[in-house]
Design an enzyme around this catalytic site. Structure first.
Site, short mmCIF file in Angstrom:
data_model
loop_
_atom_site.label_atom_id
_atom_site.label_comp_id
_atom_site.label_asym_id
_atom_site.label_seq_id
_atom_site.Cartn_x
_atom_site.Cartn_y
_atom_site.Cartn_z
CB SER A 285 -8.80 -0.63 -14.70
OG SER A 285 -9.37 -0.99 -13.46
CG HIS B 257 -8.29 -1.17 -18.72
ND1 HIS B 257 -8.34 0.20 -18.68
CD2 HIS B 257 -9.33 -1.61 -17.96
CE1 HIS B 257 -9.34 0.58 -17.90
NE2 HIS B 257 -9.96 -0.50 -17.46
CE LYS C 220 -12.27 0.53 -19.80
NZ LYS C 220 -12.92 1.66 -19.13
N1 PMP Z 1 -14.19 -4.23 -17.28
C1 PMP Z 1 -13.14 -3.52 -16.84
C2 PMP Z 1 -11.90 -4.25 -16.45
C3 PMP Z 1 -13.20 -2.13 -16.76
O1 PMP Z 1 -12.15 -1.43 -16.30
C4 PMP Z 1 -14.39 -1.47 -17.16
C5 PMP Z 1 -14.52 0.04 -17.12
N2 PMP Z 1 -13.69 0.74 -16.36
C6 PMP Z 1 -15.46 -2.24 -17.59
C7 PMP Z 1 -15.33 -3.61 -17.65
C8 PMP Z 1 -16.76 -1.58 -17.98
O2 PMP Z 1 -16.65 -0.98 -19.21
P1 PMP Z 1 -17.53 0.29 -19.63
O3 PMP Z 1 -17.06 1.44 -18.80
O4 PMP Z 1 -17.20 0.45 -21.04
O5 PMP Z 1 -18.95 -0.05 -19.37
#
Ligand code: PMP
Length: 396
Positions: free
Chosen positions: A184, A212, A243
């Site tokens: 990310s 992602h 996302k």
């Molecule tokens: N896993 C990864 C790799 C993420 O980047 C994120 C959120 N940035 C999440 C899980 C968590 O997802 P959410 O924000 O939808 O709770």
């Protein structure tokens, strides 16, 4: 004292506020579209939203969400294990299982609870979790909760993964290996073909967080493992609806029948209310669009490649490869803060990431792209970075 440890954070916030900079928690006052908003009084292009397919304003998703709210009410007011399993949740689970061609899928209320909950539950005392060093906080936090031995391998380094599995000897077969499809912060893709080959040789269970990469890579948007041709080596696909699917929620899909028992052993699933029906309905609509409209993925990549090349050609230090996340790396936090503010003043909203949240110790101006960005908007983002007054280039 209990609260003393927060003093350094309070100090940083006070310094930023005194300088008139509010990068963490800037208020979006009005959304104009998937790519434009009024933030802190300025109309800006949104270049930091993870809205990869631009579906958060898709009229079909909005209509389904509205209809579901009218039919089911605003919330389930209970956990999946109690009163919170509605037909909508089961339908979404069936559609996710179908996406991957797998028999089992479960839906969580957030992506965070999916990765954290599964890492915490799948492995336990006596087991090993072997995770990529740059893993998301939800993975680290689940690993910590699990009580398993937690080992890290070097980011995106299959040779280091192999070395660590070899050292584990017989324990390798019971190891939970956790990687992400696209990372990310810098937008780099995991070398999943090589990682899958190592897993096949040493055994273990492979979890791929496609947060992602869902909608971004692979046929029908299945993600990075599908794009690398190694979906059959994955034991647990996890991901988020927040996302590419423009909503909120998380999931796991798996070939293992045990997932049904895992479901009823995972605290982050049992002890939290299930997702609101309107959220599930818009997610279902977005999932169908993601599968049926590959042009969205193509459009996203065209935007990503153009922005990556544009920023690199300005002489800025960008991440290792083009992707839906394009990060500009700056050595110095104060430079990054000032550049973030100047970009905002110039009408471009990006994410500011400073250590320790950034993986390399650099500060990042993290842009994320959307299929909904127009050519003109990508041009304006590049121009803002190029402007010696407004952009980061001038600050270097
Ligand atoms: N896993 C990864 C790799 C993420 O980047 C994120 C959120 N940035 C999440 C899980 C968590 O997802 P959410 O924000 O939808 O709770």
């Amino acid at each position: 004292m209990l609260l003393d440890k927060f003093a350094p954070m309070a100090q940083i916030r006070a310094e930023l506020a005194a300088a008139g900079i509010r990068p963490f928690g800037a208020v979006t006052e009005r959304l104009i579209s998937a790519t434009e908003a009024v933030v802190e009084g300025r109309t800006v292009i949104l270049a930091g939203t993870n809205n990869y397919l631009g579906l958060s304003f898709d009229p079909r998703c909005i209509a389904d969400a509205q209809e579901a709210a009218a039919r089911w009410g605003t919330g389930t007011t209970g956990s999946r294990m109690a009163n919170g399993t509605f037909a909508e949740h089961l339908a979404l689970e069936a559609e996710l299982a179908d996406l991957y061609g797998l028999p089992h899928a479960m839906v969580f209320t957030t992506g965070f609870s999916a990765t954290q909950g599964l890492c915490a539950t799948l492995a336990g005392p006596g087991d090993v979790i072997l995770l990529d060093a740059d893993s998301h906080a939800s993975i680290y936090s689940g690993a910590q909760l699990s009580g398993a031995e937690v080992l890290r391998f070097k980011h995106n380094d299959p040779a280091d993964l192999e070395k660590r599995l070899r050292r584990l000897g017989e324990r390798a077969a019971d190891t939970l290996i956790v990687v992400e499809g696209i990372y990310s912060m810098l937008g780099d893709t995991a070398p999943l073909a090589e990682i899958a080959a190592v897993k096949r040789e040493y055994g273990g269970f492979l979890m791929v967080d496609e947060a992602h990469s869902l909608g971004v890579l692979g046929e029908q948007g299945r993600g990075a493992a599908d794009a690398a041709g190694v979906a059959d080596a994955v034991d647990f696909f996890v991901g988020t609806f927040s996302k590419s699917l423009g909503a909120i929620g998380g999931f796991c899909a798996s070939p293992h029948a045990a997932l049904e028992a895992v479901r009823f052993s995972t605290r982050a699933y049992i002890f939290t209310a299930s997702a609101s029906p309107s959220v599930v309905a818009s997610t279902r609509a977005a999932l169908a669009i993601m599968r049926a409209e590959p042009q969205l993925q193509r459009r996203l990549w065209a935007n990503a490649e153009r922005l990556y090349a544009g920023l690199r050609d300005l002489g800025l230090q960008v991440g290792p490869q083009p992707g839906p996340v394009v990060a500009v790396l700056l050595d110095d936090r104060d430079t990054a803060l000032a550049a973030w503010q100047r970009l905002l003043d110039a009408g471009i909203y990006v994410n500011l990431v400073v250590p320790p949240a950034s993986p390399t110790g650099a500060s990042l101006l993290r842009c994320s792209l959307s299929a909904a960005h127009s050519d003109a908007q990508i041009g304006r983002i590049i121009a803002a970075f190029a402007d010696p007054v407004a952009g980061a280039a001038g600050a270097l």
